[in-house]
Write a protein that holds these residues in place. Structure first.
Motif, PDB file in Angstrom:
ATOM      1  N   ILE A  10     -81.205 143.245  10.505  1.00 41.56           N
ATOM      2  CA  ILE A  10     -81.748 143.511   9.172  1.00 41.56           C
ATOM      3  C   ILE A  10     -80.576 143.361   8.209  1.00 41.56           C
ATOM      4  CG2 ILE A  10     -83.828 144.781   9.731  1.00 41.56           C
ATOM      5  CD1 ILE A  10     -82.170 147.379   9.429  1.00 41.56           C
ATOM      6  N   TYR A  11     -80.793 142.601   7.146  1.00 40.09           N
ATOM      7  CA  TYR A  11     -79.680 142.200   6.284  1.00 40.09           C
ATOM      8  C   TYR A  11     -79.393 143.261   5.233  1.00 40.09           C
ATOM      9  CZ  TYR A  11     -80.738 137.937   8.696  1.00 40.09           C
ATOM     10  OH  TYR A  11     -80.958 137.031   9.700  1.00 40.09           O
ATOM     11  N   TYR A  12     -78.116 143.441   4.943  1.00 39.01           N
ATOM     12  CA  TYR A  12     -77.740 144.411   3.906  1.00 39.01           C
ATOM     13  C   TYR A  12     -78.324 143.993   2.578  1.00 39.01           C
ATOM     14  CZ  TYR A  12     -74.289 146.678   6.863  1.00 39.01           C
ATOM     15  OH  TYR A  12     -73.671 147.373   7.859  1.00 39.01           O
ATOM     16  N   HIS A  18     -78.005 134.184   1.830  1.00 34.00           N
ATOM     17  CA  HIS A  18     -77.268 132.918   1.719  1.00 34.00           C
ATOM     18  C   HIS A  18     -77.563 132.085   2.963  1.00 34.00           C
ATOM     19  CE1 HIS A  18     -74.299 134.458   4.574  1.00 34.00           C
ATOM     20  NE2 HIS A  18     -74.256 135.558   3.847  1.00 34.00           N
ATOM     21  N   GLY A  20     -75.856 131.469   5.516  1.00 35.11           N
ATOM     22  CA  GLY A  20     -75.476 132.131   6.775  1.00 35.11           C
ATOM     23  C   GLY A  20     -76.586 133.042   7.283  1.00 35.11           C
ATOM     24  N   THR A  24     -79.554 132.630  10.943  1.00 34.90           N
ATOM     25  CA  THR A  24     -80.114 133.516  11.976  1.00 34.90           C
ATOM     26  C   THR A  24     -81.631 133.600  11.844  1.00 34.90           C
ATOM     27  OG1 THR A  24     -78.119 134.838  11.733  1.00 34.90           O
ATOM     28  CG2 THR A  24     -79.891 135.801  13.006  1.00 34.90           C
ATOM     29  N   ASP A  49     -81.547 146.157   5.421  1.00 37.28           N
ATOM     30  CA  ASP A  49     -80.784 147.349   5.761  1.00 37.28           C
ATOM     31  C   ASP A  49     -80.347 147.947   4.427  1.00 37.28           C
ATOM     32  OD1 ASP A  49     -79.119 149.181   6.959  1.00 37.28           O
ATOM     33  OD2 ASP A  49     -77.867 147.705   8.010  1.00 37.28           O
ATOM     34  N   TRP A 224     -75.165 152.407  10.163  1.00 35.82           N
ATOM     35  CA  TRP A 224     -75.442 151.666  11.403  1.00 35.82           C
ATOM     36  C   TRP A 224     -76.319 152.477  12.348  1.00 35.82           C
ATOM     37  CZ3 TRP A 224     -75.552 146.993  13.257  1.00 35.82           C
ATOM     38  CH2 TRP A 224     -74.808 146.001  12.608  1.00 35.82           C
ATOM     39  N   TYR A 231     -85.504 148.485  15.111  1.00 31.94           N
ATOM     40  CA  TYR A 231     -86.164 147.697  16.152  1.00 31.94           C
ATOM     41  C   TYR A 231     -87.225 148.529  16.883  1.00 31.94           C
ATOM     42  CZ  TYR A 231     -81.905 144.864  15.461  1.00 31.94           C
ATOM     43  OH  TYR A 231     -80.895 144.120  14.932  1.00 31.94           O
ATOM     44  N   GLY A 256     -75.492 137.968  14.887  1.00 32.46           N
ATOM     45  CA  GLY A 256     -74.257 137.206  14.724  1.00 32.46           C
ATOM     46  C   GLY A 256     -73.138 137.847  15.521  1.00 32.46           C
ATOM     47  N   ASP A 258     -70.404 138.860  14.661  1.00 33.61           N
ATOM     48  CA  ASP A 258     -69.694 139.938  13.969  1.00 33.61           C
ATOM     49  C   ASP A 258     -70.240 141.318  14.329  1.00 33.61           C
ATOM     50  OD1 ASP A 258     -71.938 138.798  12.733  1.00 33.61           O
ATOM     51  OD2 ASP A 258     -71.492 139.683  10.792  1.00 33.61           O
ATOM     52  N   ILE A 259     -71.435 141.364  14.910  1.00 38.20           N
ATOM     53  CA  ILE A 259     -72.030 142.686  15.147  1.00 38.20           C
ATOM     54  C   ILE A 259     -72.356 142.919  16.631  1.00 38.20           C
ATOM     55  CG2 ILE A 259     -72.795 143.076  12.781  1.00 38.20           C
ATOM     56  CD1 ILE A 259     -75.504 142.006  13.402  1.00 38.20           C
ATOM     57  N   TRP A 287     -70.948 131.735  13.602  1.00 35.95           N
ATOM     58  CA  TRP A 287     -70.993 131.758  12.138  1.00 35.95           C
ATOM     59  C   TRP A 287     -71.070 130.352  11.588  1.00 35.95           C
ATOM     60  CZ3 TRP A 287     -66.154 135.325  11.401  1.00 35.95           C
ATOM     61  CH2 TRP A 287     -66.542 136.656  11.581  1.00 35.95           C
ATOM     62  N   LEU A 288     -71.668 130.243  10.431  1.00 34.27           N
ATOM     63  CA  LEU A 288     -71.527 129.015   9.659  1.00 34.27           C
ATOM     64  C   LEU A 288     -70.275 129.189   8.814  1.00 34.27           C
ATOM     65  CD1 LEU A 288     -75.063 128.118   8.349  1.00 34.27           C
ATOM     66  CD2 LEU A 288     -73.850 127.259  10.339  1.00 34.27           C
ATOM     67  N   MET A 295     -69.187 132.024   5.815  1.00 30.50           N
ATOM     68  CA  MET A 295     -69.932 132.132   4.574  1.00 30.50           C
ATOM     69  C   MET A 295     -70.456 133.563   4.496  1.00 30.50           C
ATOM     70  SD  MET A 295     -73.274 130.098   3.260  1.00 30.50           S
ATOM     71  CE  MET A 295     -72.571 128.490   3.434  1.00 30.50           C
ATOM     72  N   LYS A 297     -71.703 137.148   1.885  1.00 31.38           N
ATOM     73  CA  LYS A 297     -72.132 137.633   0.577  1.00 31.38           C
ATOM     74  C   LYS A 297     -70.924 138.039  -0.250  1.00 31.38           C
ATOM     75  CE  LYS A 297     -76.304 139.747   2.478  1.00 31.38           C
ATOM     76  NZ  LYS A 297     -75.945 140.599   3.621  1.00 31.38           N
TER      77      LYS A 297
HETATM   78  O1  ME8 Z   1     -74.512 143.147   9.532  1.00 28.39           O
HETATM   79  N1  ME8 Z   1     -73.082 132.393   9.582  1.00 28.39           N
HETATM   80  O2  ME8 Z   1     -76.065 142.780   7.859  1.00 28.39           O
HETATM   81  P1  ME8 Z   1     -75.500 141.461   7.125  1.00 28.39           P
HETATM   82  C1  ME8 Z   1     -74.055 132.748  10.449  1.00 28.39           C
HETATM   83  N2  ME8 Z   1     -77.018 145.166   8.133  1.00 28.39           N
HETATM   84  N3  ME8 Z   1     -74.704 133.895  10.399  1.00 28.39           N
HETATM   85  C2  ME8 Z   1     -74.370 134.737   9.416  1.00 28.39           C
HETATM   86  C3  ME8 Z   1     -73.376 134.456   8.463  1.00 28.39           C
HETATM   87  C4  ME8 Z   1     -72.721 133.204   8.576  1.00 28.39           C
HETATM   88  N4  ME8 Z   1     -71.796 132.806   7.738  1.00 28.39           N
HETATM   89  N5  ME8 Z   1     -73.284 135.485   7.628  1.00 28.39           N
HETATM   90  C5  ME8 Z   1     -74.202 136.389   8.037  1.00 28.39           C
HETATM   91  C6  ME8 Z   1     -75.476 143.474   8.869  1.00 28.39           C
HETATM   92  N6  ME8 Z   1     -74.862 135.928   9.108  1.00 28.39           N
HETATM   93  C7  ME8 Z   1     -76.238 144.726   9.230  1.00 28.39           C
HETATM   94  C8  ME8 Z   1     -77.083 144.443  10.447  1.00 28.39           C
HETATM   95  S1  ME8 Z   1     -78.867 145.180  12.299  1.00 28.39           S
HETATM   96  C9  ME8 Z   1     -79.441 146.609  12.885  1.00 28.39           C
HETATM   97  C10 ME8 Z   1     -77.858 145.619  10.955  1.00 28.39           C
HETATM   98  C11 ME8 Z   1     -75.941 136.599   9.855  1.00 28.39           C
HETATM   99  O3  ME8 Z   1     -76.314 141.308   5.894  1.00 28.39           O
HETATM  100  C12 ME8 Z   1     -75.504 136.990  11.259  1.00 28.39           C
HETATM  101  O4  ME8 Z   1     -76.636 137.067  12.089  1.00 28.39           O
HETATM  102  O5  ME8 Z   1     -74.043 141.527   7.000  1.00 28.39           O
HETATM  103  C13 ME8 Z   1     -74.968 138.366  11.060  1.00 28.39           C
HETATM  104  O6  ME8 Z   1     -74.978 139.110  12.249  1.00 28.39           O
HETATM  105  C14 ME8 Z   1     -75.939 138.913  10.048  1.00 28.39           C
HETATM  106  O7  ME8 Z   1     -76.234 137.812   9.184  1.00 28.39           O
HETATM  107  C15 ME8 Z   1     -75.308 140.066   9.273  1.00 28.39           C
HETATM  108  O8  ME8 Z   1     -75.965 140.303   8.107  1.00 28.39           O
END
Ligand code: ME8
Length: 501
Positions: A10-12, A18, A20, A24, A49, A224, A231, A256, A258-259, A287-288, A295, A297
């Motif tokens: 879930i994205y912040y 973007h 990236g 996903t 998120d 977190w 889920y 990704g 990163d997590i 990552w892209l 890439m 935010k």
């Molecule tokens: O981490 N290339 O949210 P987030 C590929 N809220 N994928 C990318 C990317 C890139 N440059 N940038 C982001 C969080 N992503 C938490 C997650 S889940 C319970 C909580 C994708 O908004 C990638 O899948 O930072 C990464 O794991 C996710 O966006 C993180 O998004």
């Protein structure tokens, strides 16, 4: 009927989506669409998120309350996904009451099971990661991922006794050797566990923006710690045990790299502590990168999905995301790369085939598509392509699935070049070649529909077929001979006009 439950992170809700985050989401969407196509009962979850300091800071900076801000941002994510034809079944927001209830239920279980304790947290924190850092994680005093300063935090917090789960996690991964794909990422997760796990601080008193801790309302949960539980929320955890058990634990989490630590270390341990099975599958994507950097935010190098859709069209953009960066690897994002792929695969191969076949059916068959030749060489190619495409989607490898599907396009173009029906007199030989090309296109439209739903539906329509390829079933409907013939074939405008490189 098999079941397929797939989730994105879930994205912040601190900023807009973007390319990236689209990467996903489009991969999850294509996998969900594939599973629907093979008849699996499919549930696809995404969302936003919305708690945590990063989101609260973004709201304050924009003179809005966190609730106003997240209302706006979650709406932007929904709009972006709509523009990308994302077929989610549920969009969760962590500010929803259903999520608060699930989080409180889950964490109360962990508390009751004796896996929390009160302590004082003192340490470094990166707000962009929403994560704690050790001195050794920093580069020149900055967060190594975001290249931003970290903050020194000191607070009385509840801790989760993660340290109690090291051996159990190792055992679980030994018993479930394929839980993390690709294997390199499994090794990374195992490395983290083997290095030793510290207890983690899971609550905050410095903010009210979060889910209230049920046994001590002066605290809210660390972001977190509430986010991962989404889920479970979406499948009725704590409220509808039948629905929950129907979907859990056979979930596929796409995330990704990163997590990894949160998903592949904390999350299974949290599930164990709450007395439920850990999630069964993790697909870890890379990552892209733009000029070698992620890439992000916060990185100032974002390209919006809307800009890509405006420039290339939704399906060309989806195709690029799925085709050019294998799930698990890092990919370079550049406009030159997108254009080169577009011209090679979409303009020259697929678009050209559709244009060619419909034109020659117009000139040699009066626009009525003939039936395919049952003994065409393409029938064997198609059978192999259906098998290879299916195996690749099943393995979570969209780039290989598309590569396999495109073989049928190339072989059909080659067949036309060899037999040159445009030079022959109308008759059974020409009909056999063109009917087979139409049948190959029908199968291509079916197989490509998870990646390019609108294009597939358009090819379907131009072939004179009714309904929608997404309503068909693979492999049955992809068997050679499904195109009946006698249908009006439309000559439309080019599907993918060639672009300047
Ligand atoms: O981490 N290339 O949210 P987030 C590929 N809220 N994928 C990318 C990317 C890139 N440059 N940038 C982001 C969080 N992503 C938490 C997650 S889940 C319970 C909580 C994708 O908004 C990638 O899948 O930072 C990464 O794991 C996710 O966006 C993180 O998004």
């Amino acid at each position: 009927m098999a079941r397929f439950y797939i989730t994105t992170p879930i994205y912040y809700a601190n900023d807009a989506p973007h390319v990236g985050t689209a990467y996903t989401t489009v991969n999850a969407d294509a996998l969900a669409r594939w599973h629907r196509l093979i008849g699996d009962e499919t549930k696809f979850l995404t969302g936003t998120d919305e708690h945590g300091q990063k989101v609260a800071d973004a709201a304050a900076k924009n003179d809005q309350s966190p609730q106003e801000w997240t209302d706006l941002k979650s709406q932007q994510f929904r709009q972006a996904w709509e523009a990308l034809d994302i077929s989610y079944d549920d969009f969760i927001r962590t500010t929803e009451p259903r999520h608060h209830r699930a989080v409180q239920h889950f964490l109360q279980k962990i508390h009751d099971n004796g896996y929390t304790e009160l302590g004082v947290y003192q340490g470094l924190y990166c707000v962009s990661c929403e994560d704690y850092k050790k001195e050794s994680d920093l580069v020149d005093g900055l967060c190594a991922i975001h290249l931003r300063p970290v903050e020194l935090l000191e607070e009385e917090n509840y801790f989760f006794k993660l340290s109690a789960f090291g051996d159990r996690l190792l055992q679980w991964y030994e018993d479930h050797p394929d839980a993390i794909v690709p294997a390199t990422k499994r090794n990374e997760a195992l490395g983290i566990i083997k290095a030793g796990l510290d207890d983690i601080s899971i609550t905050r008193t410095s903010t009210k923006w979060g889910v209230e801790v049920p046994w001590d309302p002066a605290h809210v949960f660390y972001v977190w710690y509430d986010a991962l539980i989404n889920y479970l929320t979406a499948i009725g955890y704590g409220e509808d045990s039948e629905r929950f058990e129907y979907w859990w634990p056979a979930v596929h989490h796409l995330l990704g790299k990163d997590i990894i630590r949160f998903h592949c270390v904390w999350w299974p341990a949290m599930c164990m502590a709450a007395g439920i099975e850990p999630p069964a599958h993790f697909f870890v994507s890379g990552w892209l990168l733009v000029s070698g950097e992620k890439m992000a935010k916060s990185g100032g190098n974002q390209v919006t999905p809307a800009a890509m859709v405006a420039e290339y069209g939704v399906d060309a953009f989806r195709y690029h995301l799925l085709r050019d960066t294998p799930l698990g690897a890092d990919g370079d994002f550049s406009f030159e790369g997108v254009t080169a792929r577009y011209n090679a695969d979409l303009a020259n191969n697929l678009g050209n085939l559709v244009a060619r076949v419909s034109t020659v059916v117009g000139s040699k068959c009066g626009g009525i598509g003939p039936a395919p030749d049952p003994s065409s060489r393409l029938s064997a190619v198609a059978a192999e392509v259906v098998a290879d495409t299916s195996a690749a989607w099943e393995a979570g490898q969209p780039h290989l699935a598309l590569e396999a599907t495109w073989r049928l396009i190339r072989e059909t173009n080659a067949e036309l070049e060899t037999s040159e029906p445009w030079k022959s007199e109308p008759g059974p030989a020409v009909d056999a070649v063109l009917g087979s090309a139409l049948e190959a296109l029908r199968i291509v439209a079916l197989l490509a529909s998870p990646a390019m739903p609108a294009t597939s539906a358009e090819i379907w329509r131009r072939l004179g077929l009714t309904g929608d390829p997404a309503q068909c079933r693979v492999p049955d409907d992809a068997a050679w001979g499904g195109y009946a013939g006698g249908l009006t074939v439309e000559r439309g405008s080019p599907l993918f006009p060639r672009r300047k490189e």
